[in-house]
Design a protein around this motif. Structure first.
Motif, PDB file in Angstrom:
ATOM      1  N   GLY A 184       0.777  -1.225   0.000  1.00  0.00           N
ATOM      2  CA  GLY A 184       0.000   0.000   0.000  1.00  0.00           C
ATOM      3  C   GLY A 184       0.812   1.282   0.000  1.00  0.00           C
ATOM      4  N   ALA A 185       2.128   1.197   0.163  1.00  0.00           N
ATOM      5  CA  ALA A 185       2.959   2.406   0.215  1.00  0.00           C
ATOM      6  C   ALA A 185       3.007   3.081  -1.150  1.00  0.00           C
ATOM      7  CB  ALA A 185       4.370   2.053   0.676  1.00  0.00           C
ATOM      8  N   ARG A 186       3.080   4.413  -1.145  1.00  0.00           N
ATOM      9  CA  ARG A 186       3.159   5.218  -2.359  1.00  0.00           C
ATOM     10  C   ARG A 186       4.277   6.250  -2.218  1.00  0.00           C
ATOM     11  NH1 ARG A 186      -1.585   6.266  -5.328  1.00  0.00           N
ATOM     12  NH2 ARG A 186      -1.126   8.495  -5.241  1.00  0.00           N
ATOM     13  N   PHE A 187       4.996   6.484  -3.309  1.00  0.00           N
ATOM     14  CA  PHE A 187       6.019   7.526  -3.265  1.00  0.00           C
ATOM     15  C   PHE A 187       6.317   8.012  -4.678  1.00  0.00           C
ATOM     16  CE2 PHE A 187       8.502   3.943  -4.389  1.00  0.00           C
ATOM     17  CZ  PHE A 187       9.691   4.387  -4.943  1.00  0.00           C
ATOM     18  N   GLY A 188       6.888   9.209  -4.780  1.00  0.00           N
ATOM     19  CA  GLY A 188       7.234   9.781  -6.075  1.00  0.00           C
ATOM     20  C   GLY A 188       8.698   9.573  -6.396  1.00  0.00           C
ATOM     21  N   VAL A 189       9.009   9.508  -7.687  1.00  0.00           N
ATOM     22  CA  VAL A 189      10.390   9.368  -8.149  1.00  0.00           C
ATOM     23  C   VAL A 189      11.102  10.710  -7.966  1.00  0.00           C
ATOM     24  CG1 VAL A 189      11.828   8.894 -10.175  1.00  0.00           C
ATOM     25  CG2 VAL A 189       9.760   7.568  -9.776  1.00  0.00           C
ATOM     26  N   PRO A 190      12.382  10.723  -7.564  1.00  0.00           N
ATOM     27  CA  PRO A 190      13.092  11.991  -7.344  1.00  0.00           C
ATOM     28  C   PRO A 190      13.027  12.921  -8.547  1.00  0.00           C
ATOM     29  CG  PRO A 190      14.418  10.151  -6.586  1.00  0.00           C
ATOM     30  CD  PRO A 190      13.245   9.557  -7.304  1.00  0.00           C
ATOM     31  N   GLY A 191      12.830  14.197  -8.283  1.00  0.00           N
ATOM     32  CA  GLY A 191      12.837  15.193  -9.345  1.00  0.00           C
ATOM     33  C   GLY A 191      14.197  15.854  -9.454  1.00  0.00           C
ATOM     34  N   VAL A 207       2.252   1.636 -11.593  1.00  0.00           N
ATOM     35  CA  VAL A 207       2.394   3.012 -12.076  1.00  0.00           C
ATOM     36  C   VAL A 207       1.310   3.260 -13.111  1.00  0.00           C
ATOM     37  CG1 VAL A 207       3.877   4.690 -13.216  1.00  0.00           C
ATOM     38  CG2 VAL A 207       4.890   2.999 -11.684  1.00  0.00           C
ATOM     39  N   ALA A 208       0.492   4.282 -12.886  1.00  0.00           N
ATOM     40  CA  ALA A 208      -0.587   4.659 -13.819  1.00  0.00           C
ATOM     41  C   ALA A 208      -1.476   3.473 -14.158  1.00  0.00           C
ATOM     42  CB  ALA A 208       0.006   5.277 -15.073  1.00  0.00           C
ATOM     43  N   GLY A 209      -1.763   2.643 -13.153  1.00  0.00           N
ATOM     44  CA  GLY A 209      -2.710   1.544 -13.325  1.00  0.00           C
ATOM     45  C   GLY A 209      -2.134   0.265 -13.894  1.00  0.00           C
ATOM     46  N   THR A 210      -0.826   0.237 -14.209  1.00  0.00           N
ATOM     47  CA  THR A 210      -0.199  -0.969 -14.752  1.00  0.00           C
ATOM     48  C   THR A 210       0.750  -1.562 -13.726  1.00  0.00           C
ATOM     49  OG1 THR A 210      -0.320  -0.106 -17.009  1.00  0.00           O
ATOM     50  CG2 THR A 210       1.219  -1.901 -16.625  1.00  0.00           C
ATOM     51  N   LEU A 211       0.703  -2.899 -13.579  1.00  0.00           N
ATOM     52  CA  LEU A 211       1.524  -3.603 -12.597  1.00  0.00           C
ATOM     53  C   LEU A 211       2.830  -4.064 -13.239  1.00  0.00           C
ATOM     54  CD1 LEU A 211       1.070  -4.451  -9.590  1.00  0.00           C
ATOM     55  CD2 LEU A 211       0.514  -6.729 -10.464  1.00  0.00           C
ATOM     56  N   TYR A 212       3.929  -3.879 -12.511  1.00  0.00           N
ATOM     57  CA  TYR A 212       5.244  -4.287 -12.997  1.00  0.00           C
ATOM     58  C   TYR A 212       5.910  -5.189 -11.974  1.00  0.00           C
ATOM     59  CZ  TYR A 212       4.364  -0.501 -16.253  1.00  0.00           C
ATOM     60  OH  TYR A 212       3.798   0.313 -17.210  1.00  0.00           O
ATOM     61  N   ARG A 213       6.529  -6.268 -12.466  1.00  0.00           N
ATOM     62  CA  ARG A 213       7.065  -7.305 -11.590  1.00  0.00           C
ATOM     63  C   ARG A 213       8.594  -7.336 -11.633  1.00  0.00           C
ATOM     64  NH1 ARG A 213       2.933  -9.855  -9.502  1.00  0.00           N
ATOM     65  NH2 ARG A 213       0.922  -9.900 -10.594  1.00  0.00           N
ATOM     66  N   PRO A 214       9.234  -8.213 -10.824  1.00  0.00           N
ATOM     67  CA  PRO A 214      10.696  -8.233 -10.745  1.00  0.00           C
ATOM     68  C   PRO A 214      11.369  -8.412 -12.103  1.00  0.00           C
ATOM     69  CG  PRO A 214       9.772  -9.502  -8.958  1.00  0.00           C
ATOM     70  CD  PRO A 214       8.625  -9.135  -9.855  1.00  0.00           C
ATOM     71  N   GLY A 215      12.544  -7.783 -12.231  1.00  0.00           N
ATOM     72  CA  GLY A 215      13.280  -7.863 -13.479  1.00  0.00           C
ATOM     73  C   GLY A 215      12.884  -6.799 -14.479  1.00  0.00           C
ATOM     74  N   THR A 229       3.284   2.845  -6.616  1.00  0.00           N
ATOM     75  CA  THR A 229       2.491   2.243  -5.543  1.00  0.00           C
ATOM     76  C   THR A 229       2.852   0.770  -5.411  1.00  0.00           C
ATOM     77  OG1 THR A 229       0.639   3.748  -5.989  1.00  0.00           O
ATOM     78  CG2 THR A 229       0.157   1.780  -4.700  1.00  0.00           C
ATOM     79  N   SER A 230       3.040   0.307  -4.190  1.00  0.00           N
ATOM     80  CA  SER A 230       3.312  -1.105  -3.938  1.00  0.00           C
ATOM     81  C   SER A 230       2.042  -1.758  -3.411  1.00  0.00           C
ATOM     82  CB  SER A 230       4.438  -1.264  -2.909  1.00  0.00           C
ATOM     83  OG  SER A 230       4.544  -2.605  -2.509  1.00  0.00           O
ATOM     84  N   ARG A 231       1.547  -2.767  -4.117  1.00  0.00           N
ATOM     85  CA  ARG A 231       0.335  -3.460  -3.684  1.00  0.00           C
ATOM     86  C   ARG A 231       0.622  -4.557  -2.669  1.00  0.00           C
ATOM     87  NH1 ARG A 231      -3.181   0.303  -4.592  1.00  0.00           N
ATOM     88  NH2 ARG A 231      -3.480   0.819  -6.789  1.00  0.00           N
ATOM     89  N   GLU A 232       1.765  -5.248  -2.839  1.00  0.00           N
ATOM     90  CA  GLU A 232       2.055  -6.411  -2.007  1.00  0.00           C
ATOM     91  C   GLU A 232       3.373  -6.281  -1.250  1.00  0.00           C
ATOM     92  OE1 GLU A 232       4.041  -9.679  -4.642  1.00  0.00           O
ATOM     93  OE2 GLU A 232       2.475  -8.743  -5.870  1.00  0.00           O
ATOM     94  N   GLY A 233       4.024  -5.119  -1.345  1.00  0.00           N
ATOM     95  CA  GLY A 233       5.373  -4.949  -0.817  1.00  0.00           C
ATOM     96  C   GLY A 233       6.375  -5.125  -1.943  1.00  0.00           C
ATOM     97  N   ALA A 234       7.460  -4.374  -1.890  1.00  0.00           N
ATOM     98  CA  ALA A 234       8.417  -4.430  -2.994  1.00  0.00           C
ATOM     99  C   ALA A 234       9.781  -3.912  -2.555  1.00  0.00           C
ATOM    100  CB  ALA A 234       7.922  -3.599  -4.180  1.00  0.00           C
ATOM    101  N   THR A 235      10.810  -4.374  -3.259  1.00  0.00           N
ATOM    102  CA  THR A 235      12.151  -3.807  -3.183  1.00  0.00           C
ATOM    103  C   THR A 235      12.451  -3.167  -4.528  1.00  0.00           C
ATOM    104  OG1 THR A 235      12.903  -5.511  -1.633  1.00  0.00           O
ATOM    105  CG2 THR A 235      14.602  -4.284  -2.822  1.00  0.00           C
ATOM    106  N   VAL A 236      12.862  -1.898  -4.504  1.00  0.00           N
ATOM    107  CA  VAL A 236      13.080  -1.138  -5.733  1.00  0.00           C
ATOM    108  C   VAL A 236      14.418  -0.410  -5.639  1.00  0.00           C
ATOM    109  CG1 VAL A 236      12.189   0.717  -7.202  1.00  0.00           C
ATOM    110  CG2 VAL A 236      10.589  -0.801  -6.016  1.00  0.00           C
ATOM    111  N   MET A 237      15.140  -0.374  -6.750  1.00  0.00           N
ATOM    112  CA  MET A 237      16.344   0.455  -6.863  1.00  0.00           C
ATOM    113  C   MET A 237      16.002   1.648  -7.743  1.00  0.00           C
ATOM    114  SD  MET A 237      18.355  -1.406  -5.032  1.00  0.00           S
ATOM    115  CE  MET A 237      20.035  -0.806  -5.247  1.00  0.00           C
ATOM    116  N   LEU A 238      16.248   2.847  -7.221  1.00  0.00           N
ATOM    117  CA  LEU A 238      16.038   4.081  -7.977  1.00  0.00           C
ATOM    118  C   LEU A 238      17.384   4.632  -8.415  1.00  0.00           C
ATOM    119  CD1 LEU A 238      13.382   5.892  -5.749  1.00  0.00           C
ATOM    120  CD2 LEU A 238      12.966   4.572  -7.829  1.00  0.00           C
ATOM    121  N   LEU A 239      17.491   5.057  -9.655  1.00  0.00           N
ATOM    122  CA  LEU A 239      18.753   5.576 -10.140  1.00  0.00           C
ATOM    123  C   LEU A 239      18.527   6.547 -11.291  1.00  0.00           C
ATOM    124  CD1 LEU A 239      20.483   3.003 -12.491  1.00  0.00           C
ATOM    125  CD2 LEU A 239      18.276   2.534 -11.427  1.00  0.00           C
TER     126      LEU A 239
END
Length: 304
Positions: A184-191, A207-215, A229-239
């Motif tokens: 359920g967590a939500r956050f914005g990408v760095p500007g 993102v914008a109603g589409t689900l994206y999975r690992p890889g 938005t994370s529906r089930e929990g997630a680990t993400v790398m931002l760069l």
């Protein structure tokens, strides 16, 4: 909202290690200065011969390698005589500059019992720094800023974002973060950066109603303000960061000049790039060079 979606493909970096390779991609060679990204693991079972995981000594020029672990441990050795064990949450930042060789060894099976998983990226250097003296620095997990909010935990690996600033020394404007999201967590990408991306390591994001999975890597342009938005929990790398201009990449070599790549090939063949003094009994030879004009032949897969 999303400029491009990159699906990782498989590549081998050693006898027993297959990775998910994200960058470079045929439609997106770089994100800011990031020109390479591999995701290794998770490897839950240690091979009967752990040395089959090892990446033998190999060369680099014109870039910094950035190693970050989620699990296990790796021993780094390089031409400077550095020997450093990297553990989860730490950063190994090696700047190749004019040329360096290093190895990655998995020498403690007990440390791999909980599973090996790591991300390695390459950060291209500005032209003025491409021939800098090689250097290496390990940053402990306690040195890197951590931010928490409702359902969000993040570590600032390098650069600046969200008001956080990492002590890791960089050569150009960039950001690199490890983010954990609760359901359920939500956050914005760095500007504030021209090129930005999010790579899904575990779980899934929307993102914008589409689900994206690992890889999957999601690339964003400067005019977008996407909400993840994370529906089930997630680990993400931002760069991301600011682009440096065109770069050429062949095997483990990166440069703004094609002729510098050719010189690096010859330097490795002739032994002019020194091996790590404590790991110099074997090495990865230069791959067969079937280079042809751009677009007519595949190039060898880079190693980490």
């Amino acid at each position: 909202m999303i400029d491009l979606v990159i699906e990782a493909r498989k590549a081998a970096i050693s006898e027993a290690v297959m990775v998910r390779r994200i960058l470079p991609f045929r439609l997106r060679r770089m994100v800011g200065p990031f020109i390479f990204m591999d995701h290794a693991g998770p490897i839950a079972q240690v091979p009967a011969n752990p040395s089959s995981l090892d990446v033998l000594p190999h060369p680099h020029i014109g870039l910094s390698t950035v190693s970050y672990l989620f699990g296990g441990q790796v021993t780094h050795r390089d031409s400077l005589g550095v020997e450093q064990v990297i553990r989860p949450g730490e950063v190994n930042w090696m700047t190749a500059g004019s040329g360096i060789a290093h190895s990655e060894r998995f020498e403690d099976p007990a440390a791999l019992a909980g599973g090996l998983e790591m991300i390695q990226t390459w950060v291209a250097l500005p032209e003025k720094d491409e021939e800098a003296m090689p250097s290496f620095r390990n940053y402990g997990a306690g040195e890197l800023p951590v931010f928490t909010d409702k359902g969000i935990w993040m570590r600032q690996i390098a650069g600046e974002a969200y008001g956080l600033s990492s002590p890791v020394a960089t050569s150009s404007p960039l950001f690199y973060l490890h983010v954990l999201l609760e359901p359920g967590a939500r956050f914005g990408v760095p500007g504030g950066y021209t090129e930005r991306a999010a790579y899904v390591v575990k779980g899934s994001v929307e993102v914008a109603g589409t689900l994206y999975r690992p890889g999957t890597m999601l690339c964003f342009g400067p005019g977008n303000d996407p909400v993840i938005t994370s529906r089930e929990g997630a680990t993400v790398m931002l760069l991301g960061g600011e682009p440096l201009g065109e770069r050429f990449i062949w095997w483990n070599f990166v440069s703004s000049r094609k002729e510098r790549i050719e010189q690096a090939k010859e330097d490795w063949k002739q032994g002019r790039i020194l091996l790590p003094p404590s790991d110099n009994h074997d090495f990865i030879p230069l791959p067969d060079d079937h280079s042809r004009p751009a677009g007519t032949a595949p190039r060898p897969e880079p190693l980490s």
